[in-house]
Design a protein around this motif. Sequence first.
Motif, mmCIF file in Angstrom:
data_model
loop_
_atom_site.group_PDB
_atom_site.id
_atom_site.type_symbol
_atom_site.label_atom_id
_atom_site.label_comp_id
_atom_site.label_asym_id
_atom_site.label_seq_id
_atom_site.Cartn_x
_atom_site.Cartn_y
_atom_site.Cartn_z
ATOM 1 N N VAL A 56 4.147 3.253 -11.768
ATOM 2 C CA VAL A 56 5.591 2.967 -10.999
ATOM 3 C C VAL A 56 4.732 1.667 -10.399
ATOM 4 O O VAL A 56 5.456 0.674 -11.230
ATOM 5 N N TYR A 57 4.402 1.965 -10.128
ATOM 6 C CA TYR A 57 3.380 0.553 -9.077
ATOM 7 C C TYR A 57 2.662 0.184 -9.007
ATOM 8 O O TYR A 57 1.361 0.232 -8.484
ATOM 9 N N ALA A 58 2.464 -0.390 -10.418
ATOM 10 C CA ALA A 58 1.193 -0.667 -10.758
ATOM 11 C C ALA A 58 0.470 -1.593 -9.850
ATOM 12 O O ALA A 58 -0.867 -2.452 -10.269
ATOM 13 N N TYR A 59 0.889 -2.459 -9.087
ATOM 14 C CA TYR A 59 0.066 -3.607 -8.754
ATOM 15 C C TYR A 59 0.221 -3.207 -7.230
ATOM 16 O O TYR A 59 0.188 -4.332 -6.059
ATOM 17 N N GLU A 60 0.851 -2.097 -6.392
ATOM 18 C CA GLU A 60 0.519 -1.331 -5.739
ATOM 19 C C GLU A 60 -1.502 -1.182 -5.429
ATOM 20 O O GLU A 60 -1.231 -0.101 -6.407
ATOM 21 N N ASP A 61 -1.239 -0.735 -3.914
ATOM 22 C CA ASP A 61 -2.988 0.910 -4.046
ATOM 23 C C ASP A 61 -2.405 1.965 -3.683
ATOM 24 O O ASP A 61 -1.320 1.873 -3.003
ATOM 25 N N ILE A 62 -2.663 2.610 -4.222
ATOM 26 C CA ILE A 62 -2.739 4.143 -3.647
ATOM 27 C C ILE A 62 -3.515 4.859 -3.184
ATOM 28 O O ILE A 62 -5.091 4.919 -4.147
ATOM 29 N N HIS A 63 -3.420 5.233 -2.031
ATOM 30 C CA HIS A 63 -4.238 5.992 -1.111
ATOM 31 C C HIS A 63 -3.454 7.541 -1.723
ATOM 32 O O HIS A 63 -2.780 7.817 -0.553
ATOM 33 N N PHE A 64 -4.232 8.191 -2.023
ATOM 34 C CA PHE A 64 -3.649 10.009 -1.702
ATOM 35 C C PHE A 64 -4.610 10.850 -1.108
ATOM 36 O O PHE A 64 -6.754 10.563 -0.917
ATOM 37 N N ILE A 65 -4.193 10.960 -0.429
ATOM 38 C CA ILE A 65 -4.945 12.186 0.577
ATOM 39 C C ILE A 65 -4.732 13.185 1.050
ATOM 40 O O ILE A 65 -3.261 13.711 1.329
ATOM 41 N N SER A 66 -5.779 14.333 0.807
ATOM 42 C CA SER A 66 -5.791 15.766 0.217
ATOM 43 C C SER A 66 -6.880 16.424 1.093
ATOM 44 O O SER A 66 -8.151 15.752 1.262
ATOM 45 N N SER A 67 -6.725 17.072 2.322
ATOM 46 C CA SER A 67 -8.011 18.172 2.744
ATOM 47 C C SER A 67 -7.702 18.753 1.779
ATOM 48 O O SER A 67 -9.075 20.078 1.735
ATOM 49 N N ASN A 68 -7.337 19.185 0.561
ATOM 50 C CA ASN A 68 -7.414 20.320 -0.769
ATOM 51 C C ASN A 68 -9.008 19.904 -1.145
ATOM 52 O O ASN A 68 -8.403 19.263 -2.661
ATOM 53 N N THR A 69 -9.902 20.364 -0.969
ATOM 54 C CA THR A 69 -11.114 19.706 -1.682
ATOM 55 C C THR A 69 -11.387 20.121 -2.936
ATOM 56 O O THR A 69 -12.513 20.069 -3.174
ATOM 57 N N ARG A 70 -11.530 21.568 -2.602
ATOM 58 C CA ARG A 70 -11.844 22.814 -3.435
ATOM 59 C C ARG A 70 -11.205 22.572 -5.051
ATOM 60 O O ARG A 70 -12.406 22.825 -6.071
ATOM 61 N N ASP A 71 -10.212 22.275 -5.114
ATOM 62 C CA ASP A 71 -9.888 21.821 -6.023
ATOM 63 C C ASP A 71 -9.623 20.002 -6.849
ATOM 64 O O ASP A 71 -9.119 19.917 -7.663
ATOM 65 N N PHE A 72 -9.452 19.063 -5.289
ATOM 66 C CA PHE A 72 -9.321 17.763 -6.003
ATOM 67 C C PHE A 72 -10.667 16.888 -5.779
ATOM 68 O O PHE A 72 -11.190 16.051 -6.790
ATOM 69 N N MET A 107 1.019 -1.243 -0.192
ATOM 70 C CA MET A 107 -0.295 -0.148 -0.051
ATOM 71 C C MET A 107 0.995 1.060 -0.137
ATOM 72 O O MET A 107 1.581 1.178 0.485
ATOM 73 N N MET A 108 0.464 1.576 -1.002
ATOM 74 C CA MET A 108 1.954 3.331 -1.406
ATOM 75 C C MET A 108 1.065 4.457 -0.530
ATOM 76 O O MET A 108 -0.963 4.757 -1.272
ATOM 77 N N ILE A 109 0.847 5.676 0.348
ATOM 78 C CA ILE A 109 0.441 6.252 1.150
ATOM 79 C C ILE A 109 0.723 7.750 0.538
ATOM 80 O O ILE A 109 1.581 7.772 0.798
ATOM 81 N N PHE A 110 0.577 8.106 -0.781
ATOM 82 C CA PHE A 110 0.397 9.775 -1.376
ATOM 83 C C PHE A 110 -0.227 10.870 -0.035
ATOM 84 O O PHE A 110 -0.783 11.287 -0.198
ATOM 85 N N LEU A 111 0.434 11.797 0.276
ATOM 86 C CA LEU A 111 -0.080 12.822 1.195
ATOM 87 C C LEU A 111 0.536 14.311 0.571
ATOM 88 O O LEU A 111 1.620 13.943 -0.446
ATOM 89 N N ASP A 112 -0.368 14.961 0.559
ATOM 90 C CA ASP A 112 -0.636 16.218 -0.155
ATOM 91 C C ASP A 112 0.185 17.632 0.402
ATOM 92 O O ASP A 112 0.436 16.934 2.251
ATOM 93 N N SER A 113 0.800 18.115 0.659
ATOM 94 C CA SER A 113 1.100 19.575 1.218
ATOM 95 C C SER A 113 0.392 19.474 2.605
ATOM 96 O O SER A 113 0.171 19.685 3.875
ATOM 97 N N SER A 114 -1.189 20.034 2.316
ATOM 98 C CA SER A 114 -1.961 20.049 2.657
ATOM 99 C C SER A 114 -2.428 19.030 4.291
ATOM 100 O O SER A 114 -3.073 19.794 5.371
ATOM 101 N N ILE A 115 -1.697 18.069 4.153
ATOM 102 C CA ILE A 115 -2.224 17.054 5.206
ATOM 103 C C ILE A 115 -0.633 17.443 6.270
ATOM 104 O O ILE A 115 -0.665 17.501 7.379
ATOM 105 N N LEU A 116 -0.070 17.249 6.275
ATOM 106 C CA LEU A 116 2.239 17.680 6.346
ATOM 107 C C LEU A 116 1.635 19.259 6.516
ATOM 108 O O LEU A 116 2.147 19.309 8.009
#
Length: 365
Positions: free
Chosen positions: A146-162, A1-10
Amino acid sequence: MMIFLDSSILCSNYYMKGPSFDIIKKVGSIVFGQIVVDEVCNKFQETLKEQYAKMQRSIEDVNKIVSVTIDVPNEILVLEECKKYRDFLDMYIIESGMTVPEEYPSISHEKIVNRALQRKRPFKSDGSSGYRDYLVWETCLRLAEVYAYEDIHFISSNTRDFSDSNDREKLHPDLLNDLKERKISENRFYYWTSLKRFIDNCAGIIAADIDKRESIISEIHNNVNGFIQPINQFIEKKLLCMNINDQDILIPGTNAVLIGFDELSDFVIEDISNLNENESEYLLDICIDGVGIVESSSYTQEIKEFEDIVFDIEIINQHGNGKCTVRMLVGMKAHLRALYNKAKKHITSIELDYLDDYNCPYCPY
């Protein structure tokens, strides 16, 4: 599992402290894009400078009314803390297993401008902003490719744009279309608008399973009579005196026999799985790391070629015509499989899966 964090989270928790980040570190690899690292470090510096200025003004006001002047911390503190924070992120990325941040996406200015002119998200409806958000999105898409066999979790609190304007918990249709065009299945690409939602609906469940698994492994591992002793007995009765020429171990000569161990590590349970629904029996994958004592029949000339490869090698018998019996120390791992009965708290059967060495100069790993 790959957890991609947006800057809004950090930016809401720069040093990623607390149980939420402890949980997500447990369930997957946390991934940052270089664009996210640069954004967060810049925001960290801006925030620190702003707070420093407030502190400076407050101390100056206090100094007007107290008898002993309070020193204002040197402004170099801000620069030092900014460097420390970037170093912290660099180390955090290394510890996550990704080594370096995901690079900026290789994307032409023309494509970016066209995206903005078409008013596609994450660009705003007037096309005035969204450049950095688009680079973040492209970085995440590239990760999914690139990680075609992994689940990707994109986390962002920027709901206005995403987010979809009709349902903030879903990706905007423009972004869903990007997934479709890149042939990235929605079944393995997840969008979360907060750490809380990710934990409540996904990570928390996985973390609980991991904790349960670790608890079971710990209980089994500490069972001397039902776990440790059966393995020791298996080593003594089955591994010792066995011919290991057909194993993945670099040994000179023929008739190689494992006669003992000079050192043995703890018995590590690398994996555990249930064999039935009521969890009455577990299948264990066990790894034992050690230094094996091996004897084999070889030739004096061949032994000279191996002297720099194995830990220690000596000729214990000469048989003429260059033939000899040698004894050597070889670093090796024994991989075992065992059935463990939960009710009896005991291994009921055990077998050798394979042996391999870990100092072979010819192996690619």
